[in-house]
Design an enzyme around this catalytic site. Structure first.
Site, mmCIF file in Angstrom:
data_model
loop_
_atom_site.group_PDB
_atom_site.id
_atom_site.type_symbol
_atom_site.label_atom_id
_atom_site.label_comp_id
_atom_site.label_asym_id
_atom_site.label_seq_id
_atom_site.Cartn_x
_atom_site.Cartn_y
_atom_site.Cartn_z
ATOM 1 N N VAL A 1 0.838 -1.205 0.000
ATOM 2 C CA VAL A 1 0.000 0.000 0.000
ATOM 3 C C VAL A 1 0.869 1.250 0.000
ATOM 4 O O VAL A 1 0.593 2.232 -0.695
ATOM 5 C CB VAL A 1 -0.961 -0.010 1.201
ATOM 6 C CG1 VAL A 1 -1.738 1.286 1.287
ATOM 7 C CG2 VAL A 1 -1.904 -1.194 1.108
ATOM 8 N N ALA A 2 1.957 1.196 0.765
ATOM 9 C CA ALA A 2 2.810 2.379 0.863
ATOM 10 C C ALA A 2 3.501 2.688 -0.457
ATOM 11 O O ALA A 2 3.670 3.837 -0.824
ATOM 12 C CB ALA A 2 3.853 2.166 1.945
ATOM 13 N N ASP B 1 2.672 13.578 3.611
ATOM 14 C CA ASP B 1 3.381 13.913 2.368
ATOM 15 C C ASP B 1 2.552 14.658 1.335
ATOM 16 O O ASP B 1 3.097 15.299 0.449
ATOM 17 C CB ASP B 1 3.863 12.613 1.708
ATOM 18 C CG ASP B 1 5.361 12.422 1.926
ATOM 19 O OD1 ASP B 1 5.917 13.187 2.732
ATOM 20 O OD2 ASP B 1 5.938 11.522 1.305
ATOM 21 N N GLU C 1 11.106 4.531 4.410
ATOM 22 C CA GLU C 1 9.960 3.704 4.803
ATOM 23 C C GLU C 1 10.296 2.220 4.657
ATOM 24 O O GLU C 1 9.840 1.387 5.437
ATOM 25 C CB GLU C 1 8.743 4.026 3.933
ATOM 26 C CG GLU C 1 8.072 5.318 4.316
ATOM 27 C CD GLU C 1 7.126 5.819 3.231
ATOM 28 O OE1 GLU C 1 6.701 5.006 2.391
ATOM 29 O OE2 GLU C 1 6.832 7.018 3.223
ATOM 30 N N ASP D 1 4.353 34.528 -37.608
ATOM 31 C CA ASP D 1 3.980 35.622 -38.507
ATOM 32 C C ASP D 1 4.707 36.872 -38.045
ATOM 33 O O ASP D 1 5.149 36.933 -36.905
ATOM 34 C CB ASP D 1 2.484 35.933 -38.366
ATOM 35 C CG ASP D 1 1.613 34.897 -39.019
ATOM 36 O OD1 ASP D 1 2.144 34.083 -39.764
ATOM 37 O OD2 ASP D 1 0.392 34.917 -38.756
HETATM 38 P P1 ATP Z 1 2.132 38.338 -41.769
HETATM 39 O O1 ATP Z 1 2.009 37.186 -42.704
HETATM 40 O O2 ATP Z 1 3.447 38.413 -41.122
HETATM 41 O O3 ATP Z 1 0.999 38.502 -40.827
HETATM 42 P P2 ATP Z 1 1.135 40.277 -43.677
HETATM 43 O O4 ATP Z 1 -0.023 40.887 -42.992
HETATM 44 O O5 ATP Z 1 1.956 41.184 -44.525
HETATM 45 O O6 ATP Z 1 2.174 39.647 -42.689
HETATM 46 P P3 ATP Z 1 -0.711 38.865 -45.325
HETATM 47 O O7 ATP Z 1 -1.877 39.217 -44.492
HETATM 48 O O8 ATP Z 1 -0.602 37.520 -45.940
HETATM 49 O O9 ATP Z 1 0.627 39.051 -44.523
HETATM 50 O O10 ATP Z 1 -0.622 39.960 -46.452
HETATM 51 C C1 ATP Z 1 0.271 39.817 -47.521
HETATM 52 C C2 ATP Z 1 0.405 41.116 -48.268
HETATM 53 O O11 ATP Z 1 -0.845 41.477 -48.833
HETATM 54 C C3 ATP Z 1 0.789 42.297 -47.389
HETATM 55 O O12 ATP Z 1 2.152 42.396 -47.223
HETATM 56 C C4 ATP Z 1 0.209 43.461 -48.154
HETATM 57 O O13 ATP Z 1 1.098 43.853 -49.162
HETATM 58 C C5 ATP Z 1 -1.030 42.883 -48.804
HETATM 59 N N1 ATP Z 1 -2.247 43.200 -48.020
HETATM 60 C C6 ATP Z 1 -2.461 42.987 -46.715
HETATM 61 N N2 ATP Z 1 -3.689 43.383 -46.352
HETATM 62 C C7 ATP Z 1 -4.282 43.848 -47.465
HETATM 63 C C8 ATP Z 1 -5.590 44.375 -47.751
HETATM 64 N N3 ATP Z 1 -6.525 44.508 -46.836
HETATM 65 N N4 ATP Z 1 -5.847 44.764 -49.013
HETATM 66 C C9 ATP Z 1 -4.921 44.617 -49.959
HETATM 67 N N5 ATP Z 1 -3.706 44.123 -49.768
HETATM 68 C C10 ATP Z 1 -3.360 43.737 -48.541
#
Ligand code: ATP
Length: 922
Positions: free
Chosen positions: A285-286, A741, A710, A332
């Site tokens: 048991v222990a 314990d 023990e 990212d």
């Molecule tokens: P991460 O991937 O590190 O988050 P990110 O935001 O640049 O960076 P994405 O969201 O994939 O990555 O965007 C890729 C690219 O698309 C951006 O670098 C930008 O040039 C373009 N982009 C981002 N948002 C928009 C938008 N709302 N409209 C148009 N182009 C955009």
């Protein structure tokens, strides 16, 4: 009053007018008061969890486990063998253990289930004609709401308008292919076949739509199904499985030892059968580590709770330990390493440059040239750029109650709204003058977003996106208000400007337009629309690194965790930011998505072994990067926020979704969610993961070491053929193991991170919880010391009362005192062990002798229990204990002092040795 359970079929087939009548709503949405009243009437839009295992069931489970049954039977045998005290004691142990396990599991469950409440899902509804972000729980039938790619659909709803809408209905139908849906009613077969209906629990894979809710909460199809077949996501963590196995193995060993001891007592010492049996039973048991598993579960759950305070919500306990093993973080850039608070500082046109003043989301800055405010009417191409910025835009900036700006939509778009406002553009009025006909939403593969408007009776597409995407589709350029063909020289100039800003770590977006030809079906031809563009200019924005990122990156380097930036942004911007935050050296290899596509898996595996950044990648690439790292034997944590990030998040050992900017789909696929989107929180979670593992080792060390003192008395008794009377009775062994314990062991599970946990390399996957060094330390160091001291304490009492080694007291008060002393000495050795186990190498004085109040509380309770055992008459009778004299007390109180000092000395030597080896390495 609207019909409570409107038929889905009726809703689907009704005309829009009829639909609004049925749901007593309009395109303007509901009024706030009406929505509130409907919320009362229909209840929250919530899927109630089906009743889980009842508490009673959970409680009883602890009394019918294999271990518990073993104890019940042992107790019963003891009772029949004429040892009622022992029988009752074993049963009591079983009950205490069962209650304790239940309590720990309950506490663990509470800790994890409260996390869910910390993550509301938001929906954008239209109320009184205005867009408003609300908690999806407050959505009611009749509410008009907006959905876009990545959203999880909060209610059963009918589509009013849709743009390129694709729905992933796999949660409902099991079909993995996405389905196209729009506002048209098509008569269909099958339960979920309605073309213009979207169902709660499914997700938007692409596109946008405006829809009206008709069923919410448990009235939705998903609610009905969930009610029938609710599945709990519950998997035991590898650690829990390992412990399960370990507990069983130890139990078998304990039984084998017990049997050996039994026969040794009968045939070697010639003990009576019944006494030998009791003796062996006590040992078994222990040695069985009954409370181990719930203690580990609780420790993991406490880790989860501590992580949630550091902005990391973990869905499963198993993630805690995986975090501790993480050797690569694929992260990212935008928003995770940087602040995601875009501010446009420059506007670049082919033959003009402008500065934009003012920081963040306040619109009180201006557009300047040579530090003078400018009038945009004098710069037609600048004006065109700002119109595109204002209209190719889904963001909205609201003022919160405390006068702060709140962005609805993405920061990139918010920055474009702000720059248009700074230029004095009345966005609402402009949107009325140039109404939007259609949108091709942004997606991170195209890296483009397009909206189509009616401008003076003509259809014009406004496009913005990454320069690399826009320039590919541009054939003309606007200069000084005139459109002309785009020359090679223009391209060069544009690329050079872009490069110039990117090397400064700035992020630029290209803006363009396209006057469309008239064919009536032109609106469906995305490829034709996003081609032949007229390039206008660049907006250049800054997204500063998060202030805490520098320390977090350094911590990763110290902890030998590699960070790989995987960004959609351009190579130069990515590199510049990575250099700035100290993530990489100048020789870093930058691989773009296009280059990655040309690499085979083997090449990619080689590439990710070195310092590397991935830029301009699409989410699919991220999946390959994660797999390549894993193929190299790494444990990978990967971040993500978009719909397309889901495969990478699922593939990663730890998928991490962004809580603020992340889509519902990403959050669903992830193992961990960051409530602040911050990279530093990942590092904090890794540290916590490492801490939990080492804490579990700490309390294993603590629990295991006491088995030696023990067991030794029984061994002495056996090997002296009974010449040395049993120094510790069975009941006393049980007292230590299952009484005194328990609390300090739990306290060790709550120990804070030891300084230096992030200075070691990640734990190897082959390493085991019970590694050889730990066993050595438990048995040959702590255990042996405690055995020596407790045996000495036993002899000490004999000696004080005039007995000699060859002639020890066999019964009577001196014998009882001697065994009490053995017990008390073990308890005091355990006090020292509780202090010593708190750190592996660091001095306990560095972390503070009193800094873990759980351990202190445990020690105090331990001492009180011991005093009760020694001084309360009933307990004295039950446990064969008695009061001891002042000299013995003095002996006891002194015990921990040398034990702690010697261990401190050992830790000191270990520390200086590792320092030496570090210096040597350098
Ligand atoms: P991460 O991937 O590190 O988050 P990110 O935001 O640049 O960076 P994405 O969201 O994939 O990555 O965007 C890729 C690219 O698309 C951006 O670098 C930008 O040039 C373009 N982009 C981002 N948002 C928009 C938008 N709302 N409209 C148009 N182009 C955009």
């Amino acid at each position: 009053m609207i019909q409570k359970k409107a038929e889905t079929g009726v809703i689907a087939s009704s005309s829009e007018k009829k639909l609004f009548e049925l749901l007593k709503s309009s395109v303007q949405g509901l009024a706030e008061a009406e929505a509130k009243q409907r919320l009362n009437e229909f209840g929250a839009n919530d899927i109630q969890q089906a009743k889980k295992q009842s508490q009673l069931q959970a409680f009883m489970k602890n009394f019918v486990s294999l271990m518990a049954l073993l104890l019940w039977i042992s107790g019963a045998i003891a009772l029949f063998a004429g040892m009622p005290e022992l029988g009752v004691a074993i049963w009591l142990v079983n009950i205490i253990n069962g209650v304790f396990s239940f309590w720990q599991e309950y506490a663990a469950q509470k800790a994890t289930s409260s996390l869910k409440k910390m993550l509301p899902t938001y929906t954008i509804v239209i109320r009184n004609g205005n867009n408003k972000q609300i908690d999806a729980k407050n959505l009611v039938p009749g509410d008009v709401f907006l959905i876009q790619a990545g959203n999880s659909i909060p209610a059963d709803a009918r589509i009013l308008t849709a743009e390129a809408l694709e729905i992933d209905e796999s949660a409902l139908t099991g079909e993995s292919e996405t389905v196209n849906k729009d506002e048209k009613y098509l008569k269909t077969e099958g339960k979920f076949g309605q073309n213009n209906i979207i169902y709660a629990g499914t997700t938007v894979a692409r596109g946008t739509a405006k829809v009206i809710a008709f069923h919410t909460g448990m009235d939705t199809e998903f609610g009905k199904i969930t009610n029938l077949t609710q599945k709990q996501r519950k998997s035991k963590s590898p650690l829990q499985l390992e412990l399960n196995r370990l507990t069983k193995q130890i139990s078998v060993i304990a039984i084998v030892i017990g049997v050996i001891f039994f026969f040794a007592a009968v045939f070697f010492v010639h003990y009576p059968w019944s006494k030998s049996f009791i003796f062996a039973l006590g040992m078994i048991v222990a040695f069985i580590p009954e409370g181990l598993l719930p203690t580990v579960t609780l420790s993991l759950a406490q880790g989860v709770q501590r992580m949630s305070k550091k902005h990391a919500l973990v869905k499963e306990l198993s993630s805690v330990e995986t975090l501790g093993e993480t050797s690569v973080i694929a992260s990212d850039k935008t928003g995770t390493l940087t602040q995601n608070q875009m501010t446009i500082n420059h506007i670049w046109l082919l033959d003009d440059k402008f500065e934009v003043t003012g920081e963040g989301y306040s619109n009180n800055g201006q557009i300047q040239k040579n530090q003078q405010r400018i009038d945009i009417e004098k710069y037609p191409d600048l004006k065109q750029l700002l119109v595109i910025a204002a209209l190719n835009n889904d963001s909205k900036i609201e003022e919160t109650a405390d006068k702060k700006a709140k962005v609805i939509g993405t920061p990139t778009e918010a920055a474009h709204t702000i720059v248009a406002e700074k230029a004095g553009i009345e966005i609402e009025q402009l949107a009325q003058e140039q109404p939007r006909l259609k949108e091709f939403p942004f997606d991170s593969n195209r890296k483009l977003m397009t909206t189509i408007h009616t401008v003076n009776g003509r259809k014009v597409a406004y496009v913005k996106g990454a320069l690399s995407s826009v320039i590919k589709c541009s054939s003309q350029i606007m200069v000084k208000g005139k459109v002309r063909p785009l020359t090679a020289e223009d391209r060069q100039k544009i690329e050079a400007a872009n490069k110039h800003y990117a090397t400064m770590g700035l992020r630029s977006l290209a803006l363009a337009f396209h006057e469309l030809e008239e064919p009536s079906n032109i609106l469906d031809k995305q490829e034709t629309i996003e081609d032949d563009l007229v390039f206008v200019g660049l907006t250049v924005m800054a997204d500063p690194p998060r202030p805490e990122i520098y320390a977090a990156i350094k911590e990763c380097h110290d902890a030998q965790i590699r960070v790989i930036m995987v960004t959609g942004d351009s190579a130069l911007t990515a590199k510049s930011v990575a250099l700035k935050i100290g993530m990489v050296g100048n020789n870093v290899q930058v691989i773009t998505g296009a280059e990655l596509e040309k690499m085979n898996d083997k090449e990619l595996c080689t590439a990710v072994k070195q310092e590397v950044i991935f830029a301009r990648v699409a989410p699919e690439h991220k999946y390959r990067i994660v797999k390549a790292c894993q193929a190299n034997g790494e444990i990978v944590a990967s971040t993500g926020d978009g719909v397309n990030d889901a495969p990478a998040l699922k593939q990663a050992d730890i998928g991490i979704a962004m809580g603020v900017t992340g889509t519902d789909v990403a959050k669903d696929a992830a193992d961990m969610i960051l409530t602040d989107d911050n990279f530093a929180s990942i590092v904090a979670a890794v540290e916590e993961g490492r801490t939990v593992y080492s804490n579990i080792q700490k309390f294993l060390l603590y629990i295991l070491n006491s088995n030696v003192p023990e067991a030794i008395p029984s061994v002495l008794f056996l090997f002296s053929r009974g010449l040395i009377p049993l120094p510790l009775t069975v009941m006393q062994i049980l007292t230590v193991d299952l009484g005194t314990d328990m609390l300090p062991a739990l306290g060790l599970g709550a120990e804070k991170s030891e300084p230096g946990v992030m200075k070691q390399p990640p734990r190897s996957q082959e390493s085991h919880l019970l590694e050889r060094s730990l066993l050595w330390k438990a048995f040959a160091w702590y255990g042996a010391g405690a055995a020596l001291i407790s045996t000495f304490a036993y002899l000490f009492v004999n000696y004080v009362h005039g007995y000699s080694f060859m002639n020890l007291a066999e019964d009577g008060n001196v014998y009882v005192q001697a065994t009490t002393m053995t017990l008390a000495a073990i308890v005091f050795c355990q006090i020292a062990a509780a202090i010593n186990c708190r750190t592996k190498e660091t001095s306990v004085l560095t972390i503070g002798l009193l800094s873990n109040r759980h351990v202190i509380r445990g020690i105090v309770v331990e001492i009180i229990l011991l005093i009760l055992l020694m001084y309360v008459p009933i307990l004295q009778g039950l446990f064969n204990t008695t009061a001891i004299g002042p000299l013995e007390w003095l002996f006891l109180v002194i015990i921990p002092v040398p034990l702690v000092l010697i261990e401190e000395l050992r830790k000191y030597f270990v520390r200086s040795k590792s320092l030496e080896s570090q210096v040597y390495k350098k």
